[in-house]
Design a protein around this motif. Sequence first.
Motif, short mmCIF file in Angstrom:
data_model
loop_
_atom_site.label_atom_id
_atom_site.label_comp_id
_atom_site.label_asym_id
_atom_site.label_seq_id
_atom_site.Cartn_x
_atom_site.Cartn_y
_atom_site.Cartn_z
N PRO A 193 0.71 -1.20 -0.21
CA PRO A 193 0.07 -0.04 -0.01
C PRO A 193 0.95 1.36 0.02
CG PRO A 193 -0.84 -1.36 1.61
CD PRO A 193 0.46 -1.88 1.31
N HIS A 194 2.17 1.44 -0.04
CA HIS A 194 2.92 2.55 0.08
C HIS A 194 3.06 3.30 -1.19
CE1 HIS A 194 4.41 0.88 3.72
NE2 HIS A 194 5.24 -0.27 3.27
N ALA A 195 3.12 4.69 -1.13
CA ALA A 195 2.83 5.60 -2.03
C ALA A 195 4.06 5.54 -3.16
CB ALA A 195 3.00 7.02 -1.64
N THR A 196 3.65 5.49 -4.38
CA THR A 196 4.63 5.66 -5.42
C THR A 196 4.86 6.72 -6.05
OG1 THR A 196 2.84 4.83 -6.81
CG2 THR A 196 3.82 3.26 -5.93
N HIS A 197 3.85 7.92 -6.05
CA HIS A 197 4.00 9.12 -6.72
C HIS A 197 3.55 10.22 -5.66
CE1 HIS A 197 3.44 6.37 -9.95
NE2 HIS A 197 3.86 7.51 -10.89
N LEU A 198 4.27 11.46 -5.85
CA LEU A 198 3.84 12.58 -5.07
C LEU A 198 3.27 13.56 -5.73
CD1 LEU A 198 3.91 14.07 -2.20
CD2 LEU A 198 5.95 14.64 -2.67
N VAL A 199 2.12 14.23 -5.67
CA VAL A 199 1.50 15.30 -5.97
C VAL A 199 1.31 16.34 -5.15
CG1 VAL A 199 -0.51 16.09 -7.26
CG2 VAL A 199 0.40 13.77 -7.56
N ARG A 200 1.61 17.61 -5.45
CA ARG A 200 1.45 18.97 -4.52
C ARG A 200 0.49 19.76 -5.20
NH1 ARG A 200 6.54 20.88 -5.41
NH2 ARG A 200 5.79 22.26 -6.61
N ALA A 201 -0.49 20.06 -4.46
CA ALA A 201 -1.49 20.96 -4.89
C ALA A 201 -0.84 22.49 -4.60
CB ALA A 201 -2.56 20.74 -4.07
N ASP A 202 -0.65 23.28 -5.66
CA ASP A 202 0.03 24.56 -5.31
C ASP A 202 -1.37 25.66 -5.36
OD1 ASP A 202 2.70 23.62 -5.15
OD2 ASP A 202 2.87 23.54 -7.18
#
Length: 426
Positions: A193-202
């Motif tokens: 279940p660990h994250a593979t991608h990071l998205v940052r809301a700017d």
Amino acid sequence: MRLTDDEKRMRDGAEGEAVAAAMDLLVRYGDALGAERLVETRNVAGTMTQPSPAKAKLVEEGGWAKAYAVINLDCDRDIEIPRMKVPTCQLQHGFAGDAAGLTHYADSSIRLQDDAESYFSDRGVNILATCTPYQVGNLPVRGEHCAWMESSAVVYCNSVLGARTNCEGASSTGAAALTGKIPYWGNHLPENPHATHLVRADVTVDGFQEWGMLGYFVGELVQEARPAVVGKLGQPDLADLKHFGAATATSGGVELYHLPGITPEAPTLEAAFGGARITEPVSYGARERAAVYDALNSRGTSRDVDFVLLGCPHASLDQVAQLAARLEGRRLHADTELWVMMPRALSSVAFRNGYTRTITAAGGRVLTDSCPAMSRAAPPGTRVFATDSAKQAHYLPAILGIEAWFGTLTECVDAALTGRWGGGLR
């Protein structure tokens, strides 16, 4: 695949032919997936009761036992179906009697479904009839192994509740209900279940529409991977999280996401990635937000709105209360229909609270059990519809060949009152 002695007994017929067929299916399924064993589940959310031409033919040939054997167990033998071994619920299905006469949806399908509800409830299936079973009693605990269908339910189960399920199908859930077993793979494995991608809301993400647009962006970006999302995020409520998850599963195939500090598997960003290297963030800024909005509204040309659809995934009581407040003392345009879809269990509370009275007095409808995408039916003559659901804006034009506008609840209500779409990105 390794089987326990109890699983071998079930496979070899100790609990009857239906359970043996279910175990045979699970072994074949698990082998195809590369699973080494099965895992116990006491929470199944599947689909048995919704009508179809194929199912009607099978029922005519051999009753609901025949239909369940063929569709839910991949078995051609005439077998008796016992009570479900573990707690099992029916997800959303076709339109119910409250939609009779509103569309071209056949009355015979409603009658067939009513017959199915009687048959399967006698066998221990809880007829929740909603894509949001967690709103009406099926609320698994963190770490619980489940066997659920329906993309928006699966992503909510994994991400918000911290339970564990893959996106199952009619056959695997049918077999799991009779055995209490499901292949141990994918999201069931603790390392997966660990994250593979990071998205940052700017840009600021706060409110139902904004969470839906962010989810649509995230799903299209990561497809079937597991995103962690950080940045300028407001505090989401239940409706925001179900809309966000449904959108990720619509534009992509997300089954699990992380919102550090909000979702249970991610108290921190580091925890979301399980100690692995945190990937470089992908920005969701003003340009990306505008592109998502344009994509969701690319299927609309005429601003004359025939139909407004709310409640996808099925609406919460708070959402219905907000709709009722906006319709108080007002009347829909003569040429525009408004439907809000919600779980049948919650519709009784909406009725008691007076929300249904207000909505129907304005000319709207409170409907249960299904949606136009699931039942493939809308009000006759619909050419253009408006919705606050990214999922419906994505799917319904392809399913029914109609135009779509996507916007806020206020914009959708305004369209229902005026018959015209006046929404726009702000």
